[in-house]
Design a protein around this motif. Structure first.
Motif, PDB file in Angstrom:
ATOM      1  N   HIS A 211     107.157  22.913  43.219  1.00 55.96           N
ATOM      2  CA  HIS A 211     105.709  22.955  43.100  1.00 55.96           C
ATOM      3  C   HIS A 211     105.073  23.286  44.451  1.00 55.96           C
ATOM      4  CE1 HIS A 211     106.340  20.167  39.500  1.00 55.96           C
ATOM      5  NE2 HIS A 211     105.842  21.289  39.029  1.00 55.96           N
ATOM      6  N   VAL A 212     103.956  23.994  44.415  1.00 56.10           N
ATOM      7  CA  VAL A 212     103.196  24.274  45.635  1.00 56.10           C
ATOM      8  C   VAL A 212     102.468  22.998  46.038  1.00 56.10           C
ATOM      9  CG1 VAL A 212     101.256  25.558  46.609  1.00 56.10           C
ATOM     10  CG2 VAL A 212     102.915  26.732  45.145  1.00 56.10           C
ATOM     11  N   ILE A 213     102.733  22.521  47.235  1.00 52.20           N
ATOM     12  CA  ILE A 213     102.123  21.276  47.701  1.00 52.20           C
ATOM     13  C   ILE A 213     101.217  21.481  48.908  1.00 52.20           C
ATOM     14  CG2 ILE A 213     103.991  19.838  46.815  1.00 52.20           C
ATOM     15  CD1 ILE A 213     104.986  19.660  49.767  1.00 52.20           C
ATOM     16  N   ALA A 214     101.258  22.666  49.507  1.00 53.59           N
ATOM     17  CA  ALA A 214     100.439  22.934  50.688  1.00 53.59           C
ATOM     18  C   ALA A 214     100.412  24.441  50.920  1.00 53.59           C
ATOM     19  CB  ALA A 214     100.995  22.211  51.914  1.00 53.59           C
ATOM     20  N   ALA A 215      99.650  24.842  51.904  1.00 48.46           N
ATOM     21  CA  ALA A 215      99.604  26.248  52.291  1.00 48.46           C
ATOM     22  C   ALA A 215      99.391  26.332  53.792  1.00 48.46           C
ATOM     23  CB  ALA A 215      98.483  26.982  51.561  1.00 48.46           C
ATOM     24  N   ILE A 216      99.911  27.396  54.393  1.00 49.64           N
ATOM     25  CA  ILE A 216      99.645  27.653  55.811  1.00 49.64           C
ATOM     26  C   ILE A 216      98.868  28.955  55.907  1.00 49.64           C
ATOM     27  CG2 ILE A 216     101.601  26.362  56.727  1.00 49.64           C
ATOM     28  CD1 ILE A 216     103.105  29.017  57.019  1.00 49.64           C
ATOM     29  N   SER A 217      98.098  29.077  56.984  1.00 49.53           N
ATOM     30  CA  SER A 217      97.265  30.269  57.112  1.00 49.53           C
ATOM     31  C   SER A 217      97.069  30.669  58.561  1.00 49.53           C
ATOM     32  CB  SER A 217      95.902  30.032  56.465  1.00 49.53           C
ATOM     33  OG  SER A 217      95.140  29.114  57.242  1.00 49.53           O
ATOM     34  N   MET A 218      96.666  31.924  58.724  1.00 53.53           N
ATOM     35  CA  MET A 218      96.318  32.461  60.030  1.00 53.53           C
ATOM     36  C   MET A 218      95.053  33.300  59.850  1.00 53.53           C
ATOM     37  SD  MET A 218      98.405  35.128  62.517  1.00 53.53           S
ATOM     38  CE  MET A 218      99.934  34.214  62.342  1.00 53.53           C
ATOM     39  N   SER A 219      94.075  33.080  60.692  1.00 50.79           N
ATOM     40  CA  SER A 219      92.823  33.826  60.628  1.00 50.79           C
ATOM     41  C   SER A 219      92.725  34.822  61.772  1.00 50.79           C
ATOM     42  CB  SER A 219      91.623  32.875  60.675  1.00 50.79           C
ATOM     43  OG  SER A 219      91.627  32.000  59.570  1.00 50.79           O
ATOM     44  N   GLN A 220      92.031  35.920  61.492  1.00 49.13           N
ATOM     45  CA  GLN A 220      91.847  36.978  62.485  1.00 49.13           C
ATOM     46  C   GLN A 220      90.435  37.542  62.373  1.00 49.13           C
ATOM     47  OE1 GLN A 220      94.722  39.081  64.500  1.00 49.13           O
ATOM     48  NE2 GLN A 220      94.731  36.848  64.676  1.00 49.13           N
ATOM     49  N   PRO A 221      89.853  38.002  63.500  1.00 46.97           N
ATOM     50  CA  PRO A 221      88.605  38.758  63.396  1.00 46.97           C
ATOM     51  C   PRO A 221      88.867  40.028  62.595  1.00 46.97           C
ATOM     52  CG  PRO A 221      89.054  38.109  65.675  1.00 46.97           C
ATOM     53  CD  PRO A 221      90.297  37.821  64.893  1.00 46.97           C
ATOM     54  N   VAL A 222      87.908  40.455  61.804  1.00 41.75           N
ATOM     55  CA  VAL A 222      88.131  41.583  60.899  1.00 41.75           C
ATOM     56  C   VAL A 222      88.505  42.880  61.628  1.00 41.75           C
ATOM     57  CG1 VAL A 222      86.750  40.753  58.991  1.00 41.75           C
ATOM     58  CG2 VAL A 222      85.649  42.000  60.840  1.00 41.75           C
ATOM     59  N   HIS A 223      88.066  43.031  62.874  1.00 41.36           N
ATOM     60  CA  HIS A 223      88.382  44.276  63.573  1.00 41.36           C
ATOM     61  C   HIS A 223      89.864  44.390  63.921  1.00 41.36           C
ATOM     62  CE1 HIS A 223      87.586  41.552  67.064  1.00 41.36           C
ATOM     63  NE2 HIS A 223      88.567  42.248  67.624  1.00 41.36           N
ATOM     64  N   ARG A 224      90.596  43.272  63.803  1.00 45.32           N
ATOM     65  CA  ARG A 224      92.043  43.315  64.072  1.00 45.32           C
ATOM     66  C   ARG A 224      92.872  43.512  62.805  1.00 45.32           C
ATOM     67  NH1 ARG A 224      93.072  38.098  68.025  1.00 45.32           N
ATOM     68  NH2 ARG A 224      91.600  38.645  69.707  1.00 45.32           N
ATOM     69  N   ILE A 225      92.209  43.537  61.673  1.00 45.49           N
ATOM     70  CA  ILE A 225      92.924  43.578  60.399  1.00 45.49           C
ATOM     71  C   ILE A 225      92.993  45.000  59.846  1.00 45.49           C
ATOM     72  CG2 ILE A 225      92.796  42.877  57.974  1.00 45.49           C
ATOM     73  CD1 ILE A 225      93.868  40.711  59.713  1.00 45.49           C
ATOM     74  N   ASN A 226      94.218  45.433  59.561  1.00 41.29           N
ATOM     75  CA  ASN A 226      94.469  46.692  58.850  1.00 41.29           C
ATOM     76  C   ASN A 226      95.712  46.468  57.996  1.00 41.29           C
ATOM     77  OD1 ASN A 226      96.787  47.045  60.582  1.00 41.29           O
ATOM     78  ND2 ASN A 226      95.399  47.884  62.145  1.00 41.29           N
ATOM     79  N   LYS A 227      96.138  47.480  57.261  1.00 44.37           N
ATOM     80  CA  LYS A 227      97.276  47.314  56.351  1.00 44.37           C
ATOM     81  C   LYS A 227      98.533  46.867  57.087  1.00 44.37           C
ATOM     82  CE  LYS A 227      95.859  50.429  52.640  1.00 44.37           C
ATOM     83  NZ  LYS A 227      96.230  51.636  51.842  1.00 44.37           N
ATOM     84  N   LYS A 228      98.784  47.440  58.241  1.00 44.44           N
ATOM     85  CA  LYS A 228      99.973  47.085  59.017  1.00 44.44           C
ATOM     86  C   LYS A 228      99.902  45.629  59.469  1.00 44.44           C
ATOM     87  CE  LYS A 228     102.623  48.311  63.160  1.00 44.44           C
ATOM     88  NZ  LYS A 228     102.679  49.181  64.362  1.00 44.44           N
ATOM     89  N   ALA A 229      98.750  45.214  59.982  1.00 43.64           N
ATOM     90  CA  ALA A 229      98.589  43.840  60.462  1.00 43.64           C
ATOM     91  C   ALA A 229      98.727  42.839  59.311  1.00 43.64           C
ATOM     92  CB  ALA A 229      97.235  43.679  61.133  1.00 43.64           C
ATOM     93  N   ILE A 230      98.153  43.182  58.161  1.00 45.98           N
ATOM     94  CA  ILE A 230      98.250  42.292  56.995  1.00 45.98           C
ATOM     95  C   ILE A 230      99.711  42.082  56.611  1.00 45.98           C
ATOM     96  CG2 ILE A 230      97.777  42.101  54.521  1.00 45.98           C
ATOM     97  CD1 ILE A 230      95.115  43.565  55.088  1.00 45.98           C
ATOM     98  N   LYS A 231     100.461  43.165  56.565  1.00 43.30           N
ATOM     99  CA  LYS A 231     101.877  43.072  56.194  1.00 43.30           C
ATOM    100  C   LYS A 231     102.658  42.232  57.196  1.00 43.30           C
ATOM    101  CE  LYS A 231     105.959  45.867  55.154  1.00 43.30           C
ATOM    102  NZ  LYS A 231     106.522  47.243  55.041  1.00 43.30           N
ATOM    103  N   GLU A 232     102.427  42.461  58.495  1.00 47.73           N
ATOM    104  CA  GLU A 232     103.154  41.725  59.531  1.00 47.73           C
ATOM    105  C   GLU A 232     102.828  40.238  59.498  1.00 47.73           C
ATOM    106  OE1 GLU A 232     102.064  43.722  63.108  1.00 47.73           O
ATOM    107  OE2 GLU A 232     103.524  45.355  62.840  1.00 47.73           O
ATOM    108  N   ILE A 233     101.536  39.918  59.379  1.00 45.67           N
ATOM    109  CA  ILE A 233     101.130  38.511  59.339  1.00 45.67           C
ATOM    110  C   ILE A 233     101.682  37.821  58.099  1.00 45.67           C
ATOM    111  CG2 ILE A 233      99.153  36.952  59.107  1.00 45.67           C
ATOM    112  CD1 ILE A 233      97.552  38.978  60.811  1.00 45.67           C
TER     113      ILE A 233
END
Length: 257
Positions: A211-233
């Motif tokens: 069962h899913v009991i938690a989640a982890i996350s990472m936030s970024q300013p939108v200017h750093r986000i592109n398809k490559k960055a999304i995949k890597e993160i």
């Protein structure tokens, strides 16, 4: 189940305080509770007696007391997921320089139970104990996407799709479509749906029961986000989540126990 009115009122008073309004006058509390000042005064004095409320002697305003900090720490220190995940969060934060969050589901909201501040972090809105809606946050989507139909229906019953930004999902149909995408991709994302200028990616953590009991996350300013960055993160988060999940017993076959 009957609700004890005085307990209900006392708890509602505690819920009035947050990071935006850490101190309140008795008249403010009375107005928001729609209660007479004398009633509010009695409730506050009872809470103050047990150190759940304190009064600032300089301005007479009330604020949350240290007893809540004490009780909150007791709860946090007894969350096994937090102790297991800590080293993994630190490793990922050191690797990326970003702040990594650990969030659990409480009712219809996510709750930050831990974070590791990154050396290069520029996003500072999060704090341990903060609550976040599931419909407009990556962590919320990751926490509910893998629920069975009955559990998900219970969470979404009478759910309020409050708009946080112009990009927030505001109806159940679109939210369910979004959850389908989360299950397909294995990670969740919000693109300025909760905070303007901020994108966040999140993946679920599972325990021995799968069962899913938690989640982890990472936030970024939108200017750093592109398809490559999304995949890597997403890949880094998945690897970290898998390591945490394994330590919690995920993947252990019943026959091997």
């Amino acid at each position: 189940m009957p609700i004890i009115q005085s307990v209900d009122r006392a708890l509602r008073i505690l819920d009035l305080f947050d990071e935006y309004e850490s101190e309140l006058k008795i008249t403010d509390i009375s107005s928001r509770m729609n209660l007479h000042k004398s009633t509010v005064h009695s409730l506050l004095k009872t809470l103050q007696h047990y150190n759940y409320i304190e009064q600032n002697p300089e301005n007479g305003k009330y604020k949350l007391g240290m007893k809540l900090f004490e009780r909150g720490n007791f709860v946090i220190h007894n969350l096994d997921i937090r102790s297991v995940a800590k080293k993994h969060l630190m490793e990922l934060s050191m690797k990326t320089g970003n702040t990594i969050h650990l969030v659990i589901l409480d009712g219809k909201e996510g709750v930050y139970i831990d974070k590791v501040e990154g050396s290069a972090a520029t996003i500072l809105y999060s704090r341990i104990g903060r609550r976040i809606p599931v419909h407009c946050s990556a962590v919320g989507k990751a926490l509910v996407a893998f629920k069975d139909q009955e559990e998900l229906a219970a969470i979404l019953k009478d759910y309020e799709y409050i708009s946080q930004t112009p990009k927030t999902i505001t109806n159940e149909k679109d939210f369910l479509t979004e959850l389908d995408n989360v299950r397909k991709e294995g990670f969740a994302m919000d693109n300025q749906e909760n905070e303007p200028g901020v994108s966040c990616i999140s993946v679920p953590i599972r325990d021995h029961s799968e069962h899913v009991i938690a989640a982890i996350s990472m936030s970024q300013p939108v200017h750093r986000i592109n398809k490559k960055a999304i995949k890597e993160i997403a890949e880094m988060l998945k690897e970290t989540a898998e390591n945490i999940s394994r330590e919690l017993g995920f993947g252990v076959k019943a026959s091997s126990i």
